[in-house]
Design a protein around this motif. Structure first.
Motif, mmCIF file in Angstrom:
data_model
loop_
_atom_site.group_PDB
_atom_site.id
_atom_site.type_symbol
_atom_site.label_atom_id
_atom_site.label_comp_id
_atom_site.label_asym_id
_atom_site.label_seq_id
_atom_site.Cartn_x
_atom_site.Cartn_y
_atom_site.Cartn_z
ATOM 1 N N ALA A 96 53.578 54.246 38.933
ATOM 2 C CA ALA A 96 54.765 53.313 39.406
ATOM 3 C C ALA A 96 54.626 53.106 40.915
ATOM 4 N N CYS A 97 53.878 54.020 41.682
ATOM 5 C CA CYS A 97 53.786 53.608 43.074
ATOM 6 C C CYS A 97 52.685 52.711 43.173
ATOM 7 N N LEU A 98 51.515 52.550 42.360
ATOM 8 C CA LEU A 98 50.589 51.600 42.409
ATOM 9 C C LEU A 98 51.317 50.142 42.008
ATOM 10 N N ALA A 99 52.298 50.191 40.996
ATOM 11 C CA ALA A 99 52.771 48.879 41.014
ATOM 12 C C ALA A 99 53.771 48.392 41.986
ATOM 13 N N SER A 100 54.285 49.367 42.492
ATOM 14 C CA SER A 100 55.117 49.094 43.740
ATOM 15 C C SER A 100 54.785 48.783 44.864
ATOM 16 N N CYS A 101 53.394 48.769 45.080
ATOM 17 C CA CYS A 101 52.911 48.498 46.406
ATOM 18 C C CYS A 101 52.387 47.093 46.520
ATOM 19 N N PRO A 102 53.183 46.234 47.259
ATOM 20 C CA PRO A 102 52.496 45.064 47.353
ATOM 21 C C PRO A 102 50.910 44.842 48.003
ATOM 22 N N TYR A 103 50.355 45.834 48.488
ATOM 23 C CA TYR A 103 49.300 45.624 49.023
ATOM 24 C C TYR A 103 48.229 46.099 48.242
ATOM 25 N N LEU B 12 41.519 49.616 37.948
ATOM 26 C CA LEU B 12 42.732 49.503 37.587
ATOM 27 C C LEU B 12 43.673 48.517 38.499
ATOM 28 N N VAL B 13 43.089 48.276 39.860
ATOM 29 C CA VAL B 13 43.946 47.384 40.782
ATOM 30 C C VAL B 13 43.250 46.042 41.002
ATOM 31 N N ASP B 14 41.894 45.963 40.906
ATOM 32 C CA ASP B 14 41.404 44.609 41.193
ATOM 33 C C ASP B 14 40.562 44.293 39.880
ATOM 34 N N PRO B 15 40.678 42.984 39.746
ATOM 35 C CA PRO B 15 41.136 41.715 40.648
ATOM 36 C C PRO B 15 42.572 41.526 40.551
ATOM 37 N N SER B 16 43.150 41.959 39.424
ATOM 38 C CA SER B 16 44.619 41.926 39.335
ATOM 39 C C SER B 16 44.901 43.353 38.732
ATOM 40 N N LEU B 17 46.406 43.830 39.149
ATOM 41 C CA LEU B 17 46.582 45.107 38.591
ATOM 42 C C LEU B 17 46.664 45.171 37.177
ATOM 43 N N ALA B 303 51.980 40.191 31.987
ATOM 44 C CA ALA B 303 52.142 39.141 33.112
ATOM 45 C C ALA B 303 52.731 39.487 34.242
ATOM 46 N N GLY B 304 53.669 40.525 34.141
ATOM 47 C CA GLY B 304 54.070 41.040 35.628
ATOM 48 C C GLY B 304 53.016 41.705 36.472
ATOM 49 N N GLN B 305 52.226 42.404 35.703
ATOM 50 C CA GLN B 305 51.177 43.173 36.451
ATOM 51 C C GLN B 305 50.088 42.159 37.159
ATOM 52 N N TYR B 306 49.835 40.831 36.404
ATOM 53 C CA TYR B 306 49.074 39.641 36.959
ATOM 54 C C TYR B 306 49.567 39.204 38.077
#
Lengths: 179, 316
Positions: A96-103, B12-17, B303-306
């Motif tokens: 959840a913290c990964l998803a919540s971080c705008p950076y 898991l983070v790049d290029p999009s979550l 789509a939200g993660q995108y």
């Protein structure tokens, strides 16, 4: 009270990635993962172009969504200067913290817990600068207490034009870039 | 010209979550479905229909518990630090929807067990007569039974709402950052549950009632999706861009064809014809509604993660 943060002079940063290497070495960051990174941001229209090179990491926000959304309290604000940290054996890896971080500053450590920049809290507790700041060959990075008006970081912010990253996300980031 | 290059390429983070795979949409769908089943069960119990041995509320609590357990297993599979899952239950974090959810999942089970005990399915009452005795004693206390019905409706509502709040509280993903999401997931859960109960109910009047209810929920869902999109389109630049990911971006085909077309509009037309006795009731429309509800969670989660906050000046 202390409020730790960073000031980074983008006029001096050359994007050499020494800070990235220092962080990986100091904190034993696993392969293919980074707690800090370099961004090149080019804007404008040829020939009137502006390039900003900057080193980025967790912004140790004053209004940290990663701390609020954490269901176990693993993500927390440290007593020492508001540094945002993760207690590894409290983290369940819900992301959840990964998803919540705008950076997008966080990642999942191969051992399963959420990981990110700690401002090298183990060094800061000893009165040292974070590893990235201490190795910077152009001395473009400054670490210090924003609550102290006489600190170098406070003076730099007061004297130079600066910006933070995505302030409109409302997280009150504590890393500022001099332009 | 705006050019942005980064040396970061974190898994898991790049290029999009892309932190959440199939487990989370499946869990969110199941959470909504079971929430709807609890509300329907609670309503039938409250209305006194439990006295009828053929009432669908006799089998729903058990089915709900089995389905929800499967959903919780999917959730467990998603966790990266599985051995530490118990840490969820050593604390309660009021600001964390996930903490709320962990505790809601714990309290819904006793409520479902209570509704199960009111009218025990035949298989259990024959095999375990002592359960039947509990059931008989419970049925003597009419107000307790009504209260169990109300509690099931309330906790079901809470479960359905939380599945939406879980995402909408994550403000860094603009598509999720909508106060309509809880309502969308709750209504979608009710609609999927109505469709499911329509298929498993034995009594014709219950099937008819739930088909009518489902039509109402589907119509409401269209309005809620509309308001959700309008909310995005009238917000900031990043929110507008997020809405466009659904409307004309890479998730548009899934959104228009599977969520709206095959998941809502076509089953609604089929069921409207069925409840007006123009055609016969078949499982086709309910199955489309259930699969549509699942695809809705997939589309919203993916789509939200995108979508993400970026410097507005970098946006087209």
């Amino acid at each position: 009270m202390m409020r730790f943060g960073m000031v980074i002079d983008t006029k001096k940063c050359v994007g050499c990635m020494d800070c990235v290497v220092a962080c990986k070495t100091e904190n034993d960051v696993p392969e293919k993962l980074n707690r800090d990174w370099i961004v090149q941001d080019v804007r404008g229209k040829n020939p009137d172009l502006h390039m900003e090179i900057r080193t980025e990491r967790c912004n140790h926000c004053d209004n940290p969504p990663c701390v609020y959304c954490c269901p176990t309290g693993a993500s927390h604000v440290h007593d020492l200067g508001g540094i945002v940290l993760v207690t590894h054996d409290l983290c369940i890896g819900c992301k959840a913290c990964l998803a919540s971080c705008p950076y997008d500053a966080r990642f999942v450590h191969p051992e399963g817990y959420a990981d990110k920049c700690t401002f090298c809290v183990h060094r800061v507790e000893k009165g040292l600068d974070p590893a990235c700041v201490s190795v910077c060959p152009t001395h473009c990075m400054y670490f210090g207490d924003f609550d102290d008006p006489n600190s170098q970081v406070s003076k730099l912010l007061a004297s130079r034009k600066n910006h933070s990253l995505i302030p409109e996300a409302g997280t009150k980031p504590q890393i500022f870039y001099l332009v | 010209m705006n050019e942005y290059t980064t040396t970061r390429h974190n898994e898991l983070v790049d290029p999009s979550l892309h932190i959440w795979g199939w487990e989370i949409p499946v869990y969110l769908f199941i959470g909504g479905l079971v929430a709807g089943m609890m509300i329907i069960t609670g309503y039938f119990i409250f209305k006194g229909r439990y006295k009828d041995k053929a009432c669908v509320c006799r089998v729903l609590p058990l089915l709900g518990m089995i389905i929800l357990s499967a959903g919780m297993f999917a959730l467990f599979l998603d966790l990266e630090h599985k051995l530490y899952t118990w840490r969820l239950y050593l604390t309660f974090k009021v600001a964390s929807p996930m903490s709320w959810g962990a505790w809601i999942l714990i309290v819904v089970y006793p409520a479902m067990i209570a509704s199960f005990l009111i009218n025990v399915p035949e298989y259990f009452s024959k095999k375990f007569p002592w359960i039947d005795k509990i059931s008989e004693k419970l049925q003597q206390h009419k107000y307790a039974v009504k209260n169990i019905g109300v509690i099931n409706m309330l906790l079901g509502g809470l479960l359905g709402i939380y599945t939406g709040v879980l995402l909408s509280a994550l403000g860094a993903r603009p598509l999720w950052n909508s106060s309509m999401l809880w309502l969308l997931f709750l209504v979608s859960g009710l609609s999927a549950a109505s469709a499911f109960v329509h298929m498993v109910a034995k009594r014709v009047d219950e099937r008819e009632l739930l088909a009518k209810a489902d039509n109402g929920f589907l119509i409401l869902e269209i309005f809620v999706i509309g308001l959700f999109i309008i909310g995005m389109l009238t917000s900031t630049k990043v929110h507008i861009q997020s809405a466009l990911v659904l409307l004309s971006g890479i998730y548009a085909p899934a959104f228009w064809v599977f969520v709206l077309g095959l998941g809502i509009v076509i089953p609604l037309i089929i069921q409207l014809l069925a409840v007006n006795h123009k055609i016969k009731h078949t499982p086709i429309a309910p199955i489309m509604v259930i699969v549509g509800g699942l695809i809705l969670r997939y589309v919203i989660v993916y789509a939200g993660q995108y979508t993400r906050w970026v410097d507005a000046s970098l946006l087209p």
